[in-house]
Design an enzyme around this catalytic site. Structure first.
Site, PDB file in Angstrom:
ATOM      1  N   PRO A  10      34.309  89.531   8.826  1.00  0.00           N
ATOM      2  CG  PRO A  10      33.025  88.593   7.124  1.00  0.00           C
ATOM      3  CD  PRO A  10      34.422  88.667   7.639  1.00  0.00           C
ATOM      4  CG  ASN A  11      28.740  90.248  10.104  1.00  0.00           C
ATOM      5  OD1 ASN A  11      28.331  91.396   9.952  1.00  0.00           O
ATOM      6  ND2 ASN A  11      28.629  89.324   9.165  1.00  0.00           N
ATOM      7  NE  ARG A  18      27.189  87.382  13.789  1.00  0.00           N
ATOM      8  CZ  ARG A  18      28.096  86.674  13.166  1.00  0.00           C
ATOM      9  NH1 ARG A  18      29.377  86.895  13.393  1.00  0.00           N
ATOM     10  NH2 ARG A  18      27.742  85.747  12.301  1.00  0.00           N
ATOM     11  CE1 TYR A  23      29.846  83.218  16.094  1.00  0.00           C
ATOM     12  CE2 TYR A  23      27.698  84.254  15.894  1.00  0.00           C
ATOM     13  CZ  TYR A  23      28.707  83.491  15.357  1.00  0.00           C
ATOM     14  OH  TYR A  23      28.591  82.993  14.091  1.00  0.00           O
ATOM     15  CG  ASN A  74      36.696  83.908  13.354  1.00  0.00           C
ATOM     16  OD1 ASN A  74      36.122  83.647  12.313  1.00  0.00           O
ATOM     17  ND2 ASN A  74      36.114  83.817  14.539  1.00  0.00           N
ATOM     18  CB  ALA A  77      30.525  84.741   6.236  1.00  0.00           C
ATOM     19  CD  GLU A  98      39.551  77.580   8.948  1.00  0.00           C
ATOM     20  OE1 GLU A  98      38.343  77.652   8.706  1.00  0.00           O
ATOM     21  OE2 GLU A  98      40.305  76.735   8.402  1.00  0.00           O
ATOM     22  CG  HIS A 100      35.769  79.039  12.518  1.00  0.00           C
ATOM     23  ND1 HIS A 100      35.431  80.095  11.706  1.00  0.00           N
ATOM     24  CD2 HIS A 100      36.569  78.238  11.784  1.00  0.00           C
ATOM     25  CE1 HIS A 100      35.993  79.925  10.529  1.00  0.00           C
ATOM     26  NE2 HIS A 100      36.696  78.806  10.549  1.00  0.00           N
ATOM     27  NE  ARG A 107      26.672  78.557  13.523  1.00  0.00           N
ATOM     28  CZ  ARG A 107      27.108  79.777  13.266  1.00  0.00           C
ATOM     29  NH1 ARG A 107      28.381  80.082  13.418  1.00  0.00           N
ATOM     30  NH2 ARG A 107      26.265  80.708  12.870  1.00  0.00           N
TER      31      ARG A 107
END
Length: 141
Positions: A10-11, A18, A23, A74, A77, A98, A100, A107
């Site tokens: 998502p996103n 964004r 990012y 990735n 969330a 995985e 990111h 964070r």
């Protein structure tokens, strides 16, 4: 030719727009096109999927998880919330890395817990979009 799949959650379709301070300003499709042109990846068939929907990501994992030589994921969330994606990773034969873009440990505290890390071959984070390239490199051995 190795079959490598990249799945974004998502996103991540909004990369380049964004939160550019976090990012970056490059959209993912442009990044991927440059990545595919690198000579080191010339013997790889790299496919890309993106969905904002948890069930669709699970469906993609099921569809490609027995054909791919490796998956770079990735989950955005969903990393911190989805037992369903974790179970899908456990159910397939392809190794999953995985990734990111940001350093998830620098964070918010809820981002420090990943439901996916324990079922993935490895985790790469904090290297910006280069995290994907590093994930692909892990399938070279």
């Amino acid at each position: 030719m190795k079959k490598i799949s990249i799945i974004n959650g998502p996103n991540l379709n909004l990369l380049g727009k964004r939160e550019p301070e976090l990012y970056g300003t490059v959209n993912f499709v442009d990044y991927l096109n440059k990545l595919k042109k690198k000579k080191i990846f010339s013997d790889m068939d790299i496919t890309y999927y993106q969905s904002n929907h948890e069930g669709k990501i699970i469906d993609i994992l099921h569809a490609i998880g027995f054909q791919s030589d490796g998956i770079v994921l990735n989950a955005g969330a969903y990393t911190h919330t989805s037992l369903g994606i974790a179970d899908a990773i456990k159910s397939i034969s392809a190794p999953v890395i995985e990734v990111h873009i940001s350093n998830i440990h620098s964070r918010e505290s809820f981002r420090k817990k990943s439901f996916l890390s324990s079922v993935c071959q490895g985790t790469i984070f904090g290297f910006g979009l280069k995290s994907y390239e590093l994930g692909i490199f892990s399938f070279f051995s």
